[in-house]
Scaffold this motif. Sequence first.
Motif, short mmCIF file in Angstrom:
data_model
loop_
_atom_site.label_atom_id
_atom_site.label_comp_id
_atom_site.label_asym_id
_atom_site.label_seq_id
_atom_site.Cartn_x
_atom_site.Cartn_y
_atom_site.Cartn_z
N ARG A 1 0.94 -1.62 0.04
CA ARG A 1 0.56 -0.43 0.42
C ARG A 1 0.87 1.28 0.02
NH1 ARG A 1 -4.08 1.28 4.73
NH2 ARG A 1 -5.24 3.47 3.74
N PHE A 2 2.02 1.40 0.76
CA PHE A 2 3.19 2.65 1.10
C PHE A 2 4.44 2.44 -0.12
CE2 PHE A 2 0.04 2.42 4.91
CZ PHE A 2 -0.44 3.28 4.16
N GLY A 3 3.60 1.29 -0.54
CA GLY A 3 5.37 1.34 -1.24
C GLY A 3 7.13 1.16 -0.64
N PHE A 4 6.96 0.62 1.13
CA PHE A 4 8.70 0.55 1.92
C PHE A 4 9.39 -0.86 0.83
CE2 PHE A 4 10.71 -1.78 4.45
CZ PHE A 4 11.73 -0.76 4.83
N ASP A 5 10.20 -0.15 0.19
CA ASP A 5 11.06 -1.15 -0.51
C ASP A 5 12.69 -1.66 0.75
OD1 ASP A 5 12.59 0.67 -0.21
OD2 ASP A 5 12.52 1.28 -2.54
N GLY A 6 12.61 -1.82 1.80
CA GLY A 6 13.50 -2.16 2.12
C GLY A 6 13.53 -3.08 3.22
N GLN A 7 14.39 -3.67 3.37
CA GLN A 7 14.44 -4.79 4.29
C GLN A 7 13.34 -4.94 5.96
OE1 GLN A 7 17.05 -6.25 6.72
NE2 GLN A 7 17.71 -8.15 5.69
N VAL A 8 12.38 -5.72 6.56
CA VAL A 8 11.57 -6.22 7.42
C VAL A 8 12.95 -7.07 8.59
CG1 VAL A 8 10.07 -6.53 8.40
CG2 VAL A 8 9.72 -5.42 6.15
N GLN A 9 13.30 -6.38 9.59
CA GLN A 9 13.68 -7.41 10.20
C GLN A 9 12.92 -7.87 11.46
OE1 GLN A 9 17.39 -6.20 12.15
NE2 GLN A 9 17.92 -7.83 12.80
N VAL A 10 12.46 -8.87 11.92
CA VAL A 10 11.63 -9.64 12.60
C VAL A 10 13.24 -9.66 13.76
CG1 VAL A 10 10.04 -10.69 13.38
CG2 VAL A 10 9.82 -9.77 11.69
N VAL A 11 12.79 -9.68 15.41
CA VAL A 11 13.87 -10.10 15.83
C VAL A 11 13.21 -10.55 17.10
CG1 VAL A 11 16.30 -9.68 17.51
CG2 VAL A 11 15.04 -7.88 15.24
N SER A 12 14.10 -12.03 17.53
CA SER A 12 12.96 -12.80 19.00
C SER A 12 14.29 -12.54 20.20
CB SER A 12 12.68 -13.69 18.81
OG SER A 12 13.69 -14.41 17.90
N LEU A 13 13.99 -13.04 21.65
CA LEU A 13 14.97 -12.77 22.12
C LEU A 13 14.33 -14.08 23.38
CD1 LEU A 13 17.62 -12.62 23.83
CD2 LEU A 13 16.37 -10.34 24.80
N GLY B 1 12.48 -16.51 22.91
CA GLY B 1 11.49 -17.20 22.48
C GLY B 1 10.72 -16.28 22.31
N GLY B 2 10.62 -14.80 22.54
CA GLY B 2 9.73 -14.07 22.71
C GLY B 2 10.40 -13.14 21.74
N VAL B 3 8.84 -12.36 20.32
CA VAL B 3 9.45 -11.54 19.43
C VAL B 3 9.19 -10.35 20.25
CG1 VAL B 3 8.93 -11.11 16.74
CG2 VAL B 3 8.45 -13.67 17.53
N ARG B 4 10.24 -9.70 19.76
CA ARG B 4 10.39 -8.09 21.03
C ARG B 4 9.95 -7.14 19.53
NH1 ARG B 4 12.97 -7.87 25.29
NH2 ARG B 4 12.98 -10.29 26.46
N GLU B 5 10.38 -7.37 18.30
CA GLU B 5 10.34 -5.97 17.29
C GLU B 5 10.99 -6.10 16.51
OE1 GLU B 5 14.83 -3.97 16.89
OE2 GLU B 5 13.65 -3.34 19.26
N ALA B 6 10.16 -5.81 15.23
CA ALA B 6 10.29 -5.24 14.11
C ALA B 6 10.83 -4.04 13.48
CB ALA B 6 8.90 -5.65 12.67
N CYS B 7 11.97 -4.51 12.92
CA CYS B 7 13.30 -2.96 12.28
C CYS B 7 12.80 -3.01 10.81
CB CYS B 7 14.59 -3.75 13.11
SG CYS B 7 15.16 -2.32 12.92
#
Length: 407
Positions: free
Chosen positions: A223-235, A237-243
């Motif tokens: 929808r918004f044309g984001f073309d970078g990388q999405v990095q999903v990080v867990s620590l 066993g718990g998912v902490r963030e999407a960078c």
Amino acid sequence: MTYDLSEGDVAFLRSRYGSKALEFAAELQVTPSTLVADLGQLRARYPEHFAAVAEVTAARRRAVGKLRYADQLLADDDAVQQATAAPVAALRAADIASLHHGALVHDVTCSIGAELTALAAEPGIGGVIGSDLDHIRLAMAQHNLSVAGGTGPRPTLLRADALTVTSTADLVIADPGRRNTRGRVFGIDQLDPPLLELLSVYAGRALAVKCSPGLDYRNLRTRFGFDGQVQVVSLDGGVREACLWTEVPGLPENRASVLRTMSDGRPRLYEVTSGDPDALDDPGVDEWIIDPDGAVVRSGLVRQYAHRHGLRQLDPQIAYLTGDHVPVGERGFRILEQLPVTEKVLRGALAARKCGSLEILVRGLDIDPDRLRKKLKLKGAEPYALVMTRIGRQGVAFLCEPGIRAT
């Protein structure tokens, strides 16, 4: 309820008298049964700043296991909740040093300085700037950076709006607020500052934006044309963030970064990316069921993870994997029998095995594990696991041995 520290509170807490006050408060229990008495002691000793002493003491306790130097930080509860866990911040700092060696990095929402501490400790980073609109948080960050020390260049702090470009840094980091007066927010337009405004202000510049792990990044792309990388990080066993990473050529679209704390306290990392091969054998059922880490699932990299470890899917649309082994460090469930998803059959099978405790995992079915567990009326003493999912359109349950983590 979080207490908002004043400029006077922070000045007091940074003084020798404030340090003594925090040492005294650290010895108090501050439990529901002692809260009134404990606050009474603090009020009697420090009438002007007792609430600030109590707030920082509570924040330090919350920060244990999450932030470095937790017992010396100046922070409030909201800041600790928003702050990035130390191993995740260290991973990002190492990524930046690898992608932009010697870079000047500007954290435009630095708050109490948790991210700045990791950046300043990374030898591959050339310089660090931290800015925030909240001058109280900046004062706390100044204290926290002095506590952390470090061998790298001391971060420069300044008061500035994240949506106003105030430096020519090689890379910008932003962590939009994900809470308001009503609690946690999820929409990209509800973040503070709004995500799309951040991406617009820093368009054409290398940017890393920390977002909720529940971010709908597919919608952000289409929808918004984001073309970078999405990095999903867990620590652990718990998912902490999407960078979200922008303006870094050559990065795969999606990356899952899985951090696990080892017995010696050091983090262990493995990563899966959308650039990895994803060819698998046809779906089926083998000896073990493996539930991939949440970062792998949320980043849409289940097939790539399965290919790496010689596994296959139970069903092409379901994230559960199966194989004849459990990958090292991962959790698996050895299948004992396959059952239909009916309470009568499940109750009979569990009673026959004298099941007394049952872990229930569900994907692809509208089942509440806690409600189902009560209906199954467990009366035995043996532990088991029940993995419930669907294969095609058919619901299926796998009665398994208790989960193990392969070593």
